[in-house]
Scaffold this motif. Structure first.
Motif, PDB file in Angstrom:
ATOM      1  N   LEU A  61      32.007  40.406  17.622  1.00 29.15           N
ATOM      2  CA  LEU A  61      32.823  40.738  18.768  1.00 29.15           C
ATOM      3  C   LEU A  61      33.201  42.245  18.829  1.00 29.15           C
ATOM      4  CD1 LEU A  61      34.026  39.908  21.662  1.00 29.15           C
ATOM      5  CD2 LEU A  61      35.989  39.225  20.237  1.00 29.15           C
ATOM      6  N   GLU A  62      33.644  42.554  17.763  1.00 23.93           N
ATOM      7  CA  GLU A  62      34.114  43.853  17.244  1.00 23.93           C
ATOM      8  C   GLU A  62      33.027  44.920  17.412  1.00 23.93           C
ATOM      9  OE1 GLU A  62      35.879  44.413  13.446  1.00 23.93           O
ATOM     10  OE2 GLU A  62      37.246  43.078  13.828  1.00 23.93           O
ATOM     11  N   ALA A  63      31.625  44.444  16.998  1.00 24.62           N
ATOM     12  CA  ALA A  63      30.536  45.267  16.876  1.00 24.62           C
ATOM     13  C   ALA A  63      29.917  45.552  18.498  1.00 24.62           C
ATOM     14  CB  ALA A  63      29.139  44.777  16.393  1.00 24.62           C
ATOM     15  N   MET A  64      30.191  44.566  19.386  1.00 29.70           N
ATOM     16  CA  MET A  64      29.704  44.710  20.676  1.00 29.70           C
ATOM     17  C   MET A  64      30.628  45.476  21.345  1.00 29.70           C
ATOM     18  SD  MET A  64      28.722  40.744  21.955  1.00 29.70           S
ATOM     19  CE  MET A  64      29.890  40.663  23.407  1.00 29.70           C
ATOM     20  N   ILE A  65      32.030  45.350  21.353  1.00 34.12           N
ATOM     21  CA  ILE A  65      32.923  46.229  21.822  1.00 34.12           C
ATOM     22  C   ILE A  65      32.854  47.781  21.247  1.00 34.12           C
ATOM     23  CG2 ILE A  65      35.430  46.672  22.192  1.00 34.12           C
ATOM     24  CD1 ILE A  65      35.705  43.647  21.841  1.00 34.12           C
ATOM     25  N   ASN A  66      32.585  48.023  20.101  1.00 36.57           N
ATOM     26  CA  ASN A  66      32.364  49.420  19.372  1.00 36.57           C
ATOM     27  C   ASN A  66      31.155  50.130  20.424  1.00 36.57           C
ATOM     28  OD1 ASN A  66      34.719  49.244  18.032  1.00 36.57           O
ATOM     29  ND2 ASN A  66      33.782  48.640  16.285  1.00 36.57           N
ATOM     30  N   ALA A  67      30.211  49.224  20.232  1.00 42.19           N
ATOM     31  CA  ALA A  67      28.921  49.756  20.895  1.00 42.19           C
ATOM     32  C   ALA A  67      29.095  50.283  22.298  1.00 42.19           C
ATOM     33  CB  ALA A  67      27.617  48.806  20.705  1.00 42.19           C
ATOM     34  N   TRP A  68      29.732  49.149  23.040  1.00 42.25           N
ATOM     35  CA  TRP A  68      30.011  49.559  24.376  1.00 42.25           C
ATOM     36  C   TRP A  68      30.925  51.111  24.578  1.00 42.25           C
ATOM     37  CZ3 TRP A  68      35.070  48.787  26.711  1.00 42.25           C
ATOM     38  CH2 TRP A  68      35.211  49.121  28.175  1.00 42.25           C
ATOM     39  N   MET A  69      32.045  51.152  23.732  1.00 36.51           N
ATOM     40  CA  MET A  69      32.883  52.191  23.665  1.00 36.51           C
ATOM     41  C   MET A  69      32.144  53.349  23.130  1.00 36.51           C
ATOM     42  SD  MET A  69      36.283  50.733  22.168  1.00 36.51           S
ATOM     43  CE  MET A  69      37.436  50.154  23.219  1.00 36.51           C
ATOM     44  N   GLU A  70      30.975  53.405  22.264  1.00 36.45           N
ATOM     45  CA  GLU A  70      30.475  54.546  21.769  1.00 36.45           C
ATOM     46  C   GLU A  70      29.459  55.090  23.010  1.00 36.45           C
ATOM     47  OE1 GLU A  70      28.722  53.928  18.140  1.00 36.45           O
ATOM     48  OE2 GLU A  70      30.596  53.212  17.195  1.00 36.45           O
ATOM     49  N   ALA A  71      28.847  53.888  23.768  1.00 34.33           N
ATOM     50  CA  ALA A  71      27.828  54.335  24.718  1.00 34.33           C
ATOM     51  C   ALA A  71      28.518  54.908  26.021  1.00 34.33           C
ATOM     52  CB  ALA A  71      27.055  52.994  24.923  1.00 34.33           C
ATOM     53  N   GLU A  72      29.558  54.308  26.341  1.00 34.65           N
ATOM     54  CA  GLU A  72      30.330  54.648  27.779  1.00 34.65           C
ATOM     55  C   GLU A  72      31.459  55.581  27.632  1.00 34.65           C
ATOM     56  OE1 GLU A  72      28.944  53.425  30.733  1.00 34.65           O
ATOM     57  OE2 GLU A  72      27.282  52.582  29.426  1.00 34.65           O
ATOM     58  N   HIS A  73      32.011  55.419  26.622  1.00 29.78           N
ATOM     59  CA  HIS A  73      33.291  56.436  26.238  1.00 29.78           C
ATOM     60  C   HIS A  73      34.253  56.271  27.419  1.00 29.78           C
ATOM     61  CE1 HIS A  73      31.224  58.833  23.186  1.00 29.78           C
ATOM     62  NE2 HIS A  73      30.437  58.808  24.011  1.00 29.78           N
ATOM     63  N   PRO A  74      34.668  54.866  27.508  1.00 32.63           N
ATOM     64  CA  PRO A  74      35.663  54.760  28.752  1.00 32.63           C
ATOM     65  C   PRO A  74      37.050  55.139  28.273  1.00 32.63           C
ATOM     66  CG  PRO A  74      35.405  52.717  27.204  1.00 32.63           C
ATOM     67  CD  PRO A  74      34.272  53.766  26.806  1.00 32.63           C
ATOM     68  N   ARG A  75      37.707  55.400  29.601  1.00 32.79           N
ATOM     69  CA  ARG A  75      39.201  55.861  29.311  1.00 32.79           C
ATOM     70  C   ARG A  75      40.052  54.478  29.506  1.00 32.79           C
ATOM     71  NH1 ARG A  75      41.537  61.082  31.912  1.00 32.79           N
ATOM     72  NH2 ARG A  75      42.863  61.636  30.268  1.00 32.79           N
ATOM     73  N   ILE A  76      40.355  53.784  28.463  1.00 37.61           N
ATOM     74  CA  ILE A  76      40.946  52.433  29.006  1.00 37.61           C
ATOM     75  C   ILE A  76      42.332  52.642  29.382  1.00 37.61           C
ATOM     76  CG2 ILE A  76      41.658  50.444  27.644  1.00 37.61           C
ATOM     77  CD1 ILE A  76      39.274  50.994  25.857  1.00 37.61           C
ATOM     78  N   ARG A  77      42.386  51.604  30.392  1.00 40.28           N
ATOM     79  CA  ARG A  77      44.091  51.790  31.113  1.00 40.28           C
ATOM     80  C   ARG A  77      44.685  50.569  30.833  1.00 40.28           C
ATOM     81  NH1 ARG A  77      45.078  56.670  31.492  1.00 40.28           N
ATOM     82  NH2 ARG A  77      43.860  58.053  33.105  1.00 40.28           N
ATOM     83  N   HIS A  78      43.979  49.455  30.614  1.00 46.41           N
ATOM     84  CA  HIS A  78      44.576  48.300  30.337  1.00 46.41           C
ATOM     85  C   HIS A  78      43.688  47.143  29.371  1.00 46.41           C
ATOM     86  CE1 HIS A  78      47.604  44.906  30.975  1.00 46.41           C
ATOM     87  NE2 HIS A  78      46.572  44.023  31.209  1.00 46.41           N
ATOM     88  N   VAL A  79      44.349  46.571  28.203  1.00 47.73           N
ATOM     89  CA  VAL A  79      43.499  45.514  27.761  1.00 47.73           C
ATOM     90  C   VAL A  79      44.553  44.340  27.727  1.00 47.73           C
ATOM     91  CG1 VAL A  79      42.853  44.845  25.494  1.00 47.73           C
ATOM     92  CG2 VAL A  79      42.836  47.241  26.340  1.00 47.73           C
ATOM     93  N   CYS A  80      43.618  43.073  27.928  1.00 52.67           N
ATOM     94  CA  CYS A  80      44.329  41.680  27.677  1.00 52.67           C
ATOM     95  C   CYS A  80      43.565  40.814  26.866  1.00 52.67           C
ATOM     96  CB  CYS A  80      44.305  41.327  29.371  1.00 52.67           C
ATOM     97  SG  CYS A  80      45.083  39.478  29.261  1.00 52.67           S
ATOM     98  N   GLN A  81      43.942  40.242  26.388  1.00 53.24           N
ATOM     99  CA  GLN A  81      43.301  39.209  25.502  1.00 53.24           C
ATOM    100  C   GLN A  81      43.944  37.760  25.554  1.00 53.24           C
ATOM    101  OE1 GLN A  81      43.622  39.715  21.214  1.00 53.24           O
ATOM    102  NE2 GLN A  81      43.698  37.566  20.678  1.00 53.24           N
ATOM    103  N   SER A  82      42.955  36.924  25.795  1.00 48.11           N
ATOM    104  CA  SER A  82      43.159  35.430  26.280  1.00 48.11           C
ATOM    105  C   SER A  82      42.475  34.479  25.566  1.00 48.11           C
ATOM    106  CB  SER A  82      43.361  35.548  27.794  1.00 48.11           C
ATOM    107  OG  SER A  82      42.112  35.580  28.409  1.00 48.11           O
ATOM    108  N   MET A  83      42.745  33.249  25.679  1.00 46.56           N
ATOM    109  CA  MET A  83      41.976  32.171  25.165  1.00 46.56           C
ATOM    110  C   MET A  83      41.268  31.385  26.323  1.00 46.56           C
ATOM    111  SD  MET A  83      42.448  32.691  21.911  1.00 46.56           S
ATOM    112  CE  MET A  83      41.692  30.946  21.208  1.00 46.56           C
ATOM    113  N   ARG A  84      39.961  31.062  26.066  1.00 40.81           N
ATOM    114  CA  ARG A  84      39.320  30.009  26.747  1.00 40.81           C
ATOM    115  C   ARG A  84      38.824  28.856  25.910  1.00 40.81           C
ATOM    116  NH1 ARG A  84      34.190  29.330  28.553  1.00 40.81           N
ATOM    117  NH2 ARG A  84      33.401  31.064  27.334  1.00 40.81           N
ATOM    118  N   GLY A  85      39.678  27.984  25.925  1.00 39.93           N
ATOM    119  CA  GLY A  85      39.340  26.877  24.832  1.00 39.93           C
ATOM    120  C   GLY A  85      39.406  27.464  23.322  1.00 39.93           C
ATOM    121  N   GLU A  86      38.301  27.408  22.634  1.00 46.67           N
ATOM    122  CA  GLU A  86      38.225  28.033  21.245  1.00 46.67           C
ATOM    123  C   GLU A  86      37.997  29.316  21.016  1.00 46.67           C
ATOM    124  OE1 GLU A  86      39.307  26.388  18.268  1.00 46.67           O
ATOM    125  OE2 GLU A  86      40.000  24.790  19.790  1.00 46.67           O
ATOM    126  N   HIS A  87      37.491  29.822  22.668  1.00 38.41           N
ATOM    127  CA  HIS A  87      36.941  31.306  22.585  1.00 38.41           C
ATOM    128  C   HIS A  87      37.846  32.399  22.860  1.00 38.41           C
ATOM    129  CE1 HIS A  87      33.229  29.216  22.332  1.00 38.41           C
ATOM    130  NE2 HIS A  87      33.564  28.359  23.521  1.00 38.41           N
TER     131      HIS A  87
END
Length: 100
Positions: A19-45
């Motif tokens: 999951l970290e690798a997916m997010i890091n790859a996205w950040m490296e490719a897109e260079h987003p300026r992140i304004r808000h982050v939210c973490q939540s659970m969907r069952g076990e995910h």
């Protein structure tokens, strides 16, 4: 304009490192300026949601505004108006008012 991007740990077999690798790859490719982050659970995910601005679009807007004479978000005319200010201007007193 804000955009939304979501990541679901189910997409990577609930592996935190994957999951970290997916997010890091996205950040490296897109260079987003992140304004808000939210973490939540969907069952076990784990779901991670990002609200962001596209850094490339922001850079393009800044470049375009610089070419049209808008700097710092203010039209050039305001810069010239400030250059005409003198210490004797009625808007800015040369000496501070006395303290009582």
């Amino acid at each position: 304009m804000y955009k939304f991007k979501g990541f679901d740990s189910a997409e990577c077999g609930d592996s935190m490192s994957a999951l970290e690798a997916m997010i890091n790859a996205w950040m490296e490719a897109e260079h987003p300026r992140i304004r808000h982050v939210c973490q939540s659970m969907r069952g076990e995910h784990i779901l991670l949601s990002f609200v962001y601005e596209d850094a490339r679009l922001l850079e393009q807007r800044v470049a375009a505004s610089t070419q049209t004479g808008i700097t710092g978000g203010f039209p050039r005319i305001y810069d010239e108006d400030l250059m005409d200010e003198r210490p004797t201007s009625p808007r800015i007193p040369a000496t501070p008012p006395p303290m009582h």
